[in-house]
Design a protein around this motif. Structure first.
Motif, PDB file in Angstrom:
ATOM      1  N   MET A   1      39.145  32.213  13.556  1.00  0.00           N
ATOM      2  CA  MET A   1      38.927  32.264  14.977  1.00  0.00           C
ATOM      3  C   MET A   1      37.540  32.856  15.239  1.00  0.00           C
ATOM      4  O   MET A   1      37.209  33.933  14.765  1.00  0.00           O
ATOM      5  N   LYS A   2      36.746  32.149  16.010  1.00  0.00           N
ATOM      6  CA  LYS A   2      35.418  32.616  16.366  1.00  0.00           C
ATOM      7  C   LYS A   2      35.539  33.646  17.483  1.00  0.00           C
ATOM      8  O   LYS A   2      36.283  33.457  18.438  1.00  0.00           O
ATOM      9  N   THR A   3      34.801  34.751  17.345  1.00  0.00           N
ATOM     10  CA  THR A   3      34.836  35.803  18.346  1.00  0.00           C
ATOM     11  C   THR A   3      33.413  36.276  18.638  1.00  0.00           C
ATOM     12  O   THR A   3      32.473  35.954  17.914  1.00  0.00           O
ATOM     13  N   VAL A  64      32.673  51.019  25.880  1.00  0.00           N
ATOM     14  CA  VAL A  64      32.989  50.716  24.483  1.00  0.00           C
ATOM     15  C   VAL A  64      31.788  49.980  23.909  1.00  0.00           C
ATOM     16  O   VAL A  64      31.415  48.906  24.401  1.00  0.00           O
ATOM     17  N   GLN A  65      31.174  50.550  22.893  1.00  0.00           N
ATOM     18  CA  GLN A  65      29.939  49.979  22.343  1.00  0.00           C
ATOM     19  C   GLN A  65      30.155  48.653  21.624  1.00  0.00           C
ATOM     20  O   GLN A  65      29.313  47.766  21.710  1.00  0.00           O
ATOM     21  N   GLU A  66      31.269  48.534  20.896  1.00  0.00           N
ATOM     22  CA  GLU A  66      31.533  47.291  20.160  1.00  0.00           C
ATOM     23  C   GLU A  66      33.027  47.024  20.095  1.00  0.00           C
ATOM     24  O   GLU A  66      33.778  47.846  19.574  1.00  0.00           O
ATOM     25  N   ILE A  67      33.426  45.879  20.625  1.00  0.00           N
ATOM     26  CA  ILE A  67      34.809  45.416  20.547  1.00  0.00           C
ATOM     27  C   ILE A  67      34.771  43.899  20.489  1.00  0.00           C
ATOM     28  O   ILE A  67      33.865  43.269  21.050  1.00  0.00           O
ATOM     29  N   GLN A  68      35.736  43.315  19.790  1.00  0.00           N
ATOM     30  CA  GLN A  68      35.765  41.857  19.674  1.00  0.00           C
ATOM     31  C   GLN A  68      36.495  41.227  20.849  1.00  0.00           C
ATOM     32  O   GLN A  68      37.460  41.791  21.379  1.00  0.00           O
ATOM     33  N   ILE A  69      36.024  40.037  21.202  1.00  0.00           N
ATOM     34  CA  ILE A  69      36.607  39.271  22.288  1.00  0.00           C
ATOM     35  C   ILE A  69      36.695  37.813  21.839  1.00  0.00           C
ATOM     36  O   ILE A  69      35.794  37.305  21.188  1.00  0.00           O
ATOM     37  N   ALA A  70      37.813  37.180  22.151  1.00  0.00           N
ATOM     38  CA  ALA A  70      38.027  35.762  21.831  1.00  0.00           C
ATOM     39  C   ALA A  70      38.239  35.011  23.146  1.00  0.00           C
ATOM     40  O   ALA A  70      38.635  35.610  24.154  1.00  0.00           O
ATOM     41  N   PHE A  71      37.980  33.720  23.126  1.00  0.00           N
ATOM     42  CA  PHE A  71      38.130  32.894  24.324  1.00  0.00           C
ATOM     43  C   PHE A  71      39.142  31.790  24.079  1.00  0.00           C
ATOM     44  O   PHE A  71      39.230  31.245  22.975  1.00  0.00           O
TER      45      PHE A  71
END
Length: 104
Positions: A1-3, A64-71
């Motif tokens: 999964m691309k994030t 939050v400096q870095e968190i992953q997100i998916a669409f």
């Protein structure tokens, strides 16, 4: 999964943001509205903020400096976004802002 890895800034409750934290027991779903990308300006795009993987609650007013997100529509989104792209988080109103840090 691309994030995408993003920096998130939630509005405080006093600024009109959420009244409760985003819990880390499950991923958080909401639409995002991209800024300054004409191809994505027509509507919001459903995302999943991977809070469970992040492992901590995110409180109103937090950054939050870095968190992953998916669409949910990655083919539509990832062909237009890159590092530095900014967006608004929505939950029946604007609850925060984000900026793409990296695509993974």
């Amino acid at each position: 999964m691309k994030t995408a890895i993003v920096k998130l800034s939630l509005l405080s409750t006093a600024q009109g943001g959420r009244s409760l934290p985003i819990v880390h027991l499950r991923d958080f779903s909401c639409p995002v509205f991209f800024k300054n990308i004409p191809e994505l300006a027509e509507h919001g795009y459903d995302c999943r903020i991977l809070v469970k993987q992040y492992g901590r609650e995110i409180h109103p007013g937090d950054i939050v400096q870095e968190i992953q997100i998916a669409f949910l529509s990655p083919d539509d989104v990832f062909s237009h976004i890159k590092k530095g792209v900014k967006f608004d988080l929505w939950e029946s109103r604007k609850i925060g802002e984000g900026e793409v840090v990296a695509i993974v």
